[in-house]
Motif scaffolding. Sequence first.
Motif, PDB file in Angstrom:
ATOM      1  N   ILE A 112       0.792  -1.122   0.003  1.00 59.07           N
ATOM      2  CA  ILE A 112      -0.112  -0.027   0.065  1.00 59.07           C
ATOM      3  C   ILE A 112       0.868   1.233  -0.226  1.00 59.07           C
ATOM      4  O   ILE A 112       0.235   2.387  -0.244  1.00 59.07           O
ATOM      5  N   SER A 113       2.160   1.052   0.062  1.00 59.13           N
ATOM      6  CA  SER A 113       2.918   2.316   0.213  1.00 59.13           C
ATOM      7  C   SER A 113       2.973   3.221  -0.900  1.00 59.13           C
ATOM      8  O   SER A 113       3.383   4.217  -0.896  1.00 59.13           O
ATOM      9  N   GLY A 114       2.687   2.669  -2.368  1.00 58.21           N
ATOM     10  CA  GLY A 114       3.033   3.622  -3.564  1.00 58.21           C
ATOM     11  C   GLY A 114       2.042   4.752  -3.450  1.00 58.21           C
ATOM     12  O   GLY A 114       0.794   4.773  -3.066  1.00 58.21           O
ATOM     13  N   LYS A 115       2.636   5.779  -4.077  1.00 53.56           N
ATOM     14  CA  LYS A 115       1.596   6.947  -4.087  1.00 53.56           C
ATOM     15  C   LYS A 115       0.454   6.661  -4.895  1.00 53.56           C
ATOM     16  O   LYS A 115       0.518   6.013  -5.868  1.00 53.56           O
ATOM     17  N   TRP A 116      -0.828   7.091  -4.509  1.00 51.27           N
ATOM     18  CA  TRP A 116      -2.143   6.918  -5.141  1.00 51.27           C
ATOM     19  C   TRP A 116      -2.560   5.565  -4.536  1.00 51.27           C
ATOM     20  O   TRP A 116      -3.966   5.533  -4.797  1.00 51.27           O
ATOM     21  N   THR A 117      -2.035   4.501  -4.039  1.00 52.66           N
ATOM     22  CA  THR A 117      -2.512   3.310  -3.950  1.00 52.66           C
ATOM     23  C   THR A 117      -3.579   3.251  -3.063  1.00 52.66           C
ATOM     24  O   THR A 117      -4.567   2.778  -3.262  1.00 52.66           O
ATOM     25  N   LEU A 118      -3.422   3.793  -1.690  1.00 47.67           N
ATOM     26  CA  LEU A 118      -4.520   3.880  -0.959  1.00 47.67           C
ATOM     27  C   LEU A 118      -5.732   4.483  -1.199  1.00 47.67           C
ATOM     28  O   LEU A 118      -6.686   4.329  -1.127  1.00 47.67           O
ATOM     29  N   LEU A 119      -5.682   5.587  -2.077  1.00 49.39           N
ATOM     30  CA  LEU A 119      -6.720   6.549  -2.411  1.00 49.39           C
ATOM     31  C   LEU A 119      -7.324   5.678  -3.723  1.00 49.39           C
ATOM     32  O   LEU A 119      -8.796   5.917  -3.782  1.00 49.39           O
ATOM     33  N   ILE A 120      -6.691   4.977  -4.518  1.00 47.06           N
ATOM     34  CA  ILE A 120      -7.378   4.057  -5.306  1.00 47.06           C
ATOM     35  C   ILE A 120      -8.198   3.038  -4.687  1.00 47.06           C
ATOM     36  O   ILE A 120      -9.483   2.863  -5.027  1.00 47.06           O
ATOM     37  N   ILE A 121      -7.757   2.455  -3.587  1.00 45.72           N
ATOM     38  CA  ILE A 121      -8.449   1.708  -2.839  1.00 45.72           C
ATOM     39  C   ILE A 121      -9.720   2.081  -2.259  1.00 45.72           C
ATOM     40  O   ILE A 121     -10.830   1.721  -2.162  1.00 45.72           O
ATOM     41  N   THR A 173     -11.473  -6.939  -4.508  1.00 46.28           N
ATOM     42  CA  THR A 173     -11.482  -8.286  -4.128  1.00 46.28           C
ATOM     43  C   THR A 173     -11.804  -8.467  -2.466  1.00 46.28           C
ATOM     44  O   THR A 173     -11.783  -7.489  -1.962  1.00 46.28           O
ATOM     45  N   GLU A 174     -12.184  -9.690  -2.048  1.00 48.05           N
ATOM     46  CA  GLU A 174     -12.200  -9.874  -0.542  1.00 48.05           C
ATOM     47  C   GLU A 174     -10.840  -9.379   0.025  1.00 48.05           C
ATOM     48  O   GLU A 174     -11.099  -8.594   1.076  1.00 48.05           O
ATOM     49  N   LYS A 175      -9.638  -9.561  -0.650  1.00 49.08           N
ATOM     50  CA  LYS A 175      -8.498  -9.161   0.045  1.00 49.08           C
ATOM     51  C   LYS A 175      -8.316  -7.569  -0.006  1.00 49.08           C
ATOM     52  O   LYS A 175      -7.722  -6.748   1.025  1.00 49.08           O
ATOM     53  N   GLY A 176      -9.031  -6.905  -1.198  1.00 47.89           N
ATOM     54  CA  GLY A 176      -9.030  -5.681  -1.024  1.00 47.89           C
ATOM     55  C   GLY A 176      -9.838  -4.984  -0.284  1.00 47.89           C
ATOM     56  O   GLY A 176      -9.677  -3.744   0.274  1.00 47.89           O
ATOM     57  N   LEU A 177     -11.063  -5.516  -0.035  1.00 47.15           N
ATOM     58  CA  LEU A 177     -12.012  -4.999   1.069  1.00 47.15           C
ATOM     59  C   LEU A 177     -11.543  -4.991   2.729  1.00 47.15           C
ATOM     60  O   LEU A 177     -11.757  -4.167   3.245  1.00 47.15           O
ATOM     61  N   ASP A 178     -10.744  -6.008   2.720  1.00 44.81           N
ATOM     62  CA  ASP A 178     -10.033  -6.078   3.803  1.00 44.81           C
ATOM     63  C   ASP A 178      -9.118  -4.794   4.135  1.00 44.81           C
ATOM     64  O   ASP A 178      -8.948  -4.428   5.478  1.00 44.81           O
ATOM     65  N   TYR A 191     -10.651  -1.399   6.076  1.00 47.94           N
ATOM     66  CA  TYR A 191     -10.460  -1.291   7.590  1.00 47.94           C
ATOM     67  C   TYR A 191      -9.143  -0.218   7.716  1.00 47.94           C
ATOM     68  O   TYR A 191      -9.168   0.500   8.752  1.00 47.94           O
ATOM     69  N   VAL A 192      -7.944  -0.564   7.174  1.00 42.55           N
ATOM     70  CA  VAL A 192      -6.806   0.169   7.384  1.00 42.55           C
ATOM     71  C   VAL A 192      -7.032   1.480   7.041  1.00 42.55           C
ATOM     72  O   VAL A 192      -6.553   2.577   7.903  1.00 42.55           O
ATOM     73  N   ILE A 193      -7.987   1.829   5.641  1.00 39.96           N
ATOM     74  CA  ILE A 193      -8.041   3.134   5.520  1.00 39.96           C
ATOM     75  C   ILE A 193      -9.003   3.803   6.539  1.00 39.96           C
ATOM     76  O   ILE A 193      -8.672   5.082   6.566  1.00 39.96           O
ATOM     77  N   GLU A 194      -9.822   3.247   6.977  1.00 35.60           N
ATOM     78  CA  GLU A 194     -10.847   3.912   8.078  1.00 35.60           C
ATOM     79  C   GLU A 194     -10.087   4.147   9.178  1.00 35.60           C
ATOM     80  O   GLU A 194     -10.192   5.177   9.755  1.00 35.60           O
ATOM     81  N   SER A 195      -9.193   3.171   9.551  1.00 32.18           N
ATOM     82  CA  SER A 195      -8.170   3.686  10.811  1.00 32.18           C
ATOM     83  C   SER A 195      -7.383   4.971  10.497  1.00 32.18           C
ATOM     84  O   SER A 195      -7.294   5.531  11.298  1.00 32.18           O
ATOM     85  N   MET A 196      -6.845   5.081   9.319  1.00 31.73           N
ATOM     86  CA  MET A 196      -6.158   5.966   9.056  1.00 31.73           C
ATOM     87  C   MET A 196      -7.007   7.483   8.936  1.00 31.73           C
ATOM     88  O   MET A 196      -6.539   8.449   9.166  1.00 31.73           O
TER      89      MET A 196
END
Length: 111
Positions: A23-32, A87-92, A95-100
């Motif tokens: 998830i460290s790449g620029k834009w990656t978390l925002l895409i998710i 995917t299911e893996k992506g949906l998990d 929670y990381v994004i919500e914590s952030m």
Amino acid sequence: MELTKSNHLDDAVCPVARTADIISGKWTLLIIRDLAAGVKRFNQLERSLNGISPKTLSERLRSLEEEGIITRRTFAEVPPRVEYSLTEKGLDLVYVIESMRSYGKRWLCNQ
């Protein structure tokens, strides 16, 4: 434990390091984040991620697909239509994004 030093073996066995690698790449978390709202087409993602280049978006989407975070669905239409979803893996990861988001609201915003 020293947190600043890392080697290849640590990245392979440490779940925190492995997740950070994905998830460290620029834009990656925002895409998710954007895909958490539902299926999106390339141009929808490009518009919502103001400032991202088409090349970077393509690279990030490809990387996330290779990691099993998103799925890419192509439709045989003219013009071609491609949709991306978590995917299911992506949906998990949502929670990381919500914590952030919670952390940012508590400690970084309105200060």
